[in-house]
Scaffold this active site. Structure first.
Site, short mmCIF file in Angstrom:
data_model
loop_
_atom_site.label_atom_id
_atom_site.label_comp_id
_atom_site.label_asym_id
_atom_site.label_seq_id
_atom_site.Cartn_x
_atom_site.Cartn_y
_atom_site.Cartn_z
N ASN A 170 0.82 -1.20 0.00
CA ASN A 170 0.00 0.00 0.00
C ASN A 170 0.86 1.26 0.00
OD1 ASN A 170 -1.89 1.98 0.34
ND2 ASN A 170 -2.98 0.98 2.01
N ASP A 171 1.40 1.60 1.15
CA ASP A 171 2.14 2.86 1.26
C ASP A 171 3.29 2.99 0.26
OD1 ASP A 171 0.49 3.65 3.29
OD2 ASP A 171 1.80 2.92 4.88
N VAL A 172 3.95 1.88 -0.04
CA VAL A 172 5.11 1.96 -0.93
C VAL A 172 4.71 2.26 -2.38
CG1 VAL A 172 6.54 0.45 0.49
CG2 VAL A 172 5.16 -0.54 -1.34
N ALA A 193 0.87 3.88 7.30
CA ALA A 193 1.03 5.31 7.54
C ALA A 193 -0.31 6.00 7.79
CB ALA A 193 1.75 5.96 6.38
#
Lengths: 102, 470
Positions: free
Chosen positions: B394-396, B434
């Site tokens: 997700n965040d990456v 995050a």
């Protein structure tokens, strides 16, 4: 300050500097194996377990010696083995399974 | 110096040399295995030398021999068999466990020296003894909690309780008081017990409030702590190889911790404060996300899409590691490559449970090394990618990182949104670690497939087979 303490302190500080220097810029691929490898190195505490065994002379001290030896041995044996397994995966060629499937 | 002590000092020096060069060699994938081997040689040399030293001293009691031999035998057996059998997904918690026992051994040595001091310990020895016990105790309990959090035995959520700050302060006061008492009055074992208990409690309290996703950084930090504890043990027994190796690991571990935190776009202070983690305990604003329009897809559609693609990029993330779906992803990739489709993996530096962990996981299931593309190389390939298959990441992949003013600004990401089409396999719409919503999911060329990574991939493999065999 005794000469011995000074020598030990000098060794300590210089080794810290070596540690900082040798570790700059590790590719992220190797960070986990590197952590594991460093983890194995502090298993050198096993030397301390041997050293205290030479001084142990009652039950309580035997028990402490036992735990020091047990913990340190797990650290060394496990640490090196798992690091080696991880690193072994980087140079392993794809196995011959392709033929099995066809 | 007698002949024996001279020989011993030289052997310990060679041993220390092996560690330094070993670590140096471990910086490159080609020589890493050799480096670890060299470091092991150093370890064996040091162990043989100390054995000879205590044999020659002739002072070792029978009981001590038994305790030593039993401890070593059990420890080697347990450590070796555990390390041989552990699945690669569980390596992080095992490293943390090995770190815990290292700290425990250092604390035991410190305690031993305090108890055998007979009421007299010069300041230059009592200070390292106390540091040894305190740091060793903290890493022992802290690493055990980290092991529990990584393996799921302890909740990965940050654990806090009302008044925890107050308790923390009390524990720190207890540690300082016990340390001062131990240094000034060497003959009281109660001070030792107090110092040990307070240190163990501190390790516990320090690690519990930190979220599971931050654990790798914590493990690395505790690893550095253990290094220092071992170095202090070296001062205590006046053995230089412990000082050198301990300081080396302490310094190297600190740098590694900073690099890991950097790759995750977090600061170590932030992680220890548990600030980020506390927001995490509330599920990240599901209400704010319901109005985001996403297009759902099915395993069947994805199979079709993949079967007719030329270039496929697989973007594995934490979800893949958590679902242990690395076998399935390798099977799918092999199915596609066998049919002439180019498949590559885009590996973000912090994908998986630890930096670099994803490479290890995929290598374990025989993914060819040249298919693993690191950040920069992968980013140059997305423009020519027909389908990016994002699995549990997700965040990456969050394009918001390229903009300023949010929590992940500036974090290096995989530019998945630049590929021709994107399929995201994810269990739900919830935010990543995050807590920042990911606009990638609502882009026109993105389709969502809500499923567990393992189950979803099995379905996709089945449907891809059908289309490919047509």
């Amino acid at each position: 300050m005794s000469e011995e303490l000074y020598a030990n302190l000098a060794i300590f500080v210089l080794s810290l500097l070596v540690g900082f220097e040798v570790m700059s810029k590790i590719p992220s691929t190797l960070q986990t194996p590197m952590m594991s490898g460093a983890n194995a190195i502090h298993g050198v505490v096993v030397v301390g377990a041997f050293a205290i065994a030479a001084e142990a002379n009652n039950w309580l001290l035997y028990v402490l010696t036992f735990f020091a030896a047990l913990f340190a041995a797990i650290n060394v044996a496990g640490g090196y083995t798992v690091t080696d397994r991880m690193l072994g995966m980087f140079d392993r060629k794809p196995a011959k399974k392709e033929e099995d499937k066809k | 110096m007698t002949g024996l002590t001279t020989t011993a000092s030289l052997i310990y020096l060679i041993s220390a040399f092996c560690y330094v060069i070993g670590v140096h060699l471990m910086r490159s994938p080609k020589t890493a295995k050799k480096g670890n081997g060299l470091s092991f040689v150093g370890m064996i040399l040091a162990a043989i030398m100390i054995l000879i030293e205590i044999l020659v001293s002739g002072r070792v009691q029978v009981g001590a021999w038994i305790a030593l031999a039993a401890g070593l035998a059990l420890g080697i057996f347990y450590g070796f068999s555990k390390a041989k059998r552990v699945p690669m997904t569980d390596v992080p918690q095992l490293v943390s466990l090995f770190n815990a026992v290292g700290g425990g051994a250092a604390a035991a040595i410190g305690a031993f020296d305090y108890m055998t001091a007979n009421g007299h310990l010069p300041l230059v020895l009592s200070i390292p003894v106390v540091l040894d016990i305190v740091i060793g105790g903290i890493t022992f309990s802290g690493s055990l909690i980290a092991t529990g959090k990584l393996s799921g035995k302890v909740s990965g959520k940050p654990i806090t309780f009302p008044g925890s700050k107050f308790v923390n302060i009390l524990v720190v006061i207890a540690i300082v008081a016990a340390a001062i008492l131990m240094i000034t009055q060497v003959d009281n074992s109660w001070y030792l017990v107090l110092a040990l208990l307070a240190s163990l409690a501190f390790g516990l309290l320090m690690t519990l409030p930190i979220g599971g996703a931050d654990m790798p950084v914590v493990v690395s930090l505790l690893n550095a702590f253990t290094g220092l504890a071992v170095a202090f043990a070296g001062f205590v027994i006046n053995n230089q190889v412990l000082i050198i190796a301990g300081a080396l690991v302490g310094a190297a571990g600190t740098i590694l911790t900073l690099q890991m935190a950097d790759a995750m776009n977090r600061s170590v202070a932030n992680i220890l404060a548990g600030g980020f983690g506390t927001d995490d305990s509330q599920p990240a604003s599901p209400a704010g996300q319901t109005d985001v329009k996403v297009v759902e897809t099915s395993a069947d559609d994805i199979g079709l899409q993949l079967a007719y693609a030329h270039n496929v990029m697989i973007v594995p993330g934490y979800g893949l590691a958590a679902a242990q779906a690395q076998h399935e992803v390798a099977e799918l990739a092999k199915l596609l490559t066998d049919n002439g489709i180019n498949v590559d993996y885009a590996i973000h530096p912090v994908a998986g449970r630890m930096p670099g962990h994803m490479n290890v996981l995929l290598a374990d299931v025989n993914v060819p090394y040249d298919q693993l593309k690191q950040l920069d190389e992968a980013n140059s390939m997305f423009e020519n990618t027909d389908v990016s298959l994002v699995i549990g990441a997700n965040d990456v992949t969050n394009p918001l990182a390229r903009e300023s003013g949010n929590d992940i600004s500036g974090m290096p990401i995989l530019d998945v949104d630049k590929s021709k089409s994107v399929v995201v396999i994810k269990r739900s719409m919830s935010s990543g670690y995050a807590g920042v919503p990911n606009p990638l999911f609502s882009l026109p060329n993105t389709k969502m497939f809500f499923s567990d990574a393992k189950k979803g991939l099995q379905d996709i493999i089945a449907s891809s087979k059908e289309y490919i065999n047509q």
